[in-house]
Design an enzyme around this catalytic site. Structure first.
Site, PDB file in Angstrom:
ATOM      1  NE  ARG A 164      -4.149  -1.720   0.209  1.00 45.61           N
ATOM      2  CZ  ARG A 164      -4.200  -3.000  -0.163  1.00 45.61           C
ATOM      3  NH1 ARG A 164      -3.169  -3.561  -0.754  1.00 45.61           N
ATOM      4  NH2 ARG A 164      -5.296  -3.699   0.020  1.00 45.61           N
ATOM      5  CB  SER A 238      -8.743  -1.819   4.300  1.00 45.50           C
ATOM      6  OG  SER A 238      -9.083  -3.074   3.796  1.00 45.50           O
ATOM      7  CD  GLU A 334      -5.551   1.100   2.455  1.00 43.37           C
ATOM      8  OE1 GLU A 334      -5.767   1.607   1.332  1.00 43.37           O
ATOM      9  OE2 GLU A 334      -6.120   0.067   2.875  1.00 43.37           O
TER      10      GLU A 334
END
Ligand code: EPU
Length: 338
Positions: A164, A238, A334
């Site tokens: 990520r 998420s 995130e």
């Protein structure tokens, strides 16, 4: 014709559905629009935010600057003997690109079916799901350099991809606007069903020799059953990353919590399932005011209607505290907080 709008609601431009305002807003349809935009005196003094699908952002206040919505479209294909290069405009909807590739039997992105957002955002956070990451199919991307107005090409090596992560979130942050991405796909499918849920779904469908369309359908089904649809329940997928910890730290966690869900990483560390950690702390499906965590996936925070970004943020802070005190593990967000 390039237009700069003032004081517009960002509600339609973020998948959390948070109702904040942008001081200025411009939608961009081609690279020439970007050049024109940045030639303007007004724009040069503004704080800039680039959005694609707005699916990885949480607004906690009005944005006192210029929001640039990238709507550069188009898909083209360049086939050589050994590879298929598919180039897509940054504003193409990610899943439309996946559907196009599956339809034409270009293998490589089928496991990434139904990820929300646009093509331009995909390299920034190296999107990933079901055993595949964007970096596995990334060839190059083009980006507008804000300081010079030039279009620059970035190779795989330039992007410094991680879990990520990429250079665009780190050392190059705020300097470039991605305009297009080229993917290296293949006519020969390397079917990847190693992620348990895919195997189980294919088995349920009685498929023993899946093609990429089967994998795409299975992944889409799993996502729909697990994750809330942002068009009805605001969310950004998420909310936290799965934490990656050192082996000695893991030893402490597993000593106290023998059933902790974990995976080895390529660099000899251990990745924990954040959703599991959050569920163990009692947060799964909990409703807190207008926000909460999703009933089928505790890693996803949701807007049940009318939530402010502040409310969602405060919930995320409570979750971080609770996972920290129960497991001694620090969750990292995130989603971009603005
Ligand atoms: N789990 C729980 N409780 C929960 C959620 C998960 O116990 O509430 C457990 C599951 O049972 C499983 C493990 O945690 O054993 C992992 O769960 P899952 O397969 O749902 O995947 P994830 O690690 O929670 C990641 C990505 C998702 C991606 C899926 C599938 C991150 C931060 N998230 O989630 O990506 O779709 O894997 O590959 O890496 C996103 O980034 O927005 C996103 C949705």
């Amino acid at each position: 014709m390039l237009q700069i709008q003032e004081n517009i609601s960002l509600k339609p431009y973020n998948s959390f559905g948070i109702d904040v305002k942008a001081r200025f807003f411009a939608e961009i349809f081609d690279e020439a629009d970007l050049k024109t935009l940045f030639q303007q005196e007004l724009v040069r003094s503004q704080k800039i935010l680039v959005v694609g699908g707005g699916s990885n952002v949480l607004f906690t206040e009005d944005f006192n600057g210029l929001v640039i919505k990238i709507s550069i479209k188009g898909i083209s294909v360049n086939t050589t003997d050994e590879k298929i290069l598919v180039t897509a405009g940054a504003g193409e909807v990610w899943n439309d690109l996946v559907a196009y590739c599956v339809k034409h039997h270009y293998a490589g992105v089928e496991n990434l079916s139904l990820i929300p957002g646009t093509v331009g955002a995909s390299p920034i956070q190296n999107i990933g799901a079901y055993g595949v990451e964007l970096k596995d199919v990334f060839e190059s991307c083009t980006a507008f350099e804000i300081a010079t107005g030039l279009i620059k090409t970035f190779s795989f090596a330039d992007c410094h991809f991680g879990y990520r992560e990429s250079a665009f979130k780190n050392e190059l942050k705020g300097q470039y606007i991605i305009t297009g991405v080229t993917f290296r796909l293949s006519a020969e499918a390397k079917i990847n069903t190693s992620y348990g849920a895919i195997e189980a779904e294919l088995e349920k469908r009685g498929i023993t020799d899946p093609d990429i369309a089967d994998v795409s359908a299975a992944v889409s089904h799993i996502r729909v059953s697990k994750l809330p649809d942002p068009s009805t329940i605001g969310n950004a997928g998420s909310f936290f990353k799965n934490p990656v910890i050192e082996k000695h730290e893991f030893a402490d966690v597993v000593a106290k919590h023998p059933d902790v869900v974990h995976y080895p990483t390529a660099d000899n560390k251990v990745k924990l399932a954040a959703g599991w950690l959050i569920e163990q702390c009692g947060w799964k499906g909990k409703v807190v005011g207008n926000t909460g965590t999703w009933k089928n996936q505790a890693l996803v925070l949701v807007n049940h209607g009318g939530a402010s970004g502040r409310e969602v943020y405060d919930l995320s802070a409570q979750i971080i505290d609770s996972v920290q005190s129960t497991f001694g593990v620090t969750l990292e967000r995130e989603v971009n907080i603005l």
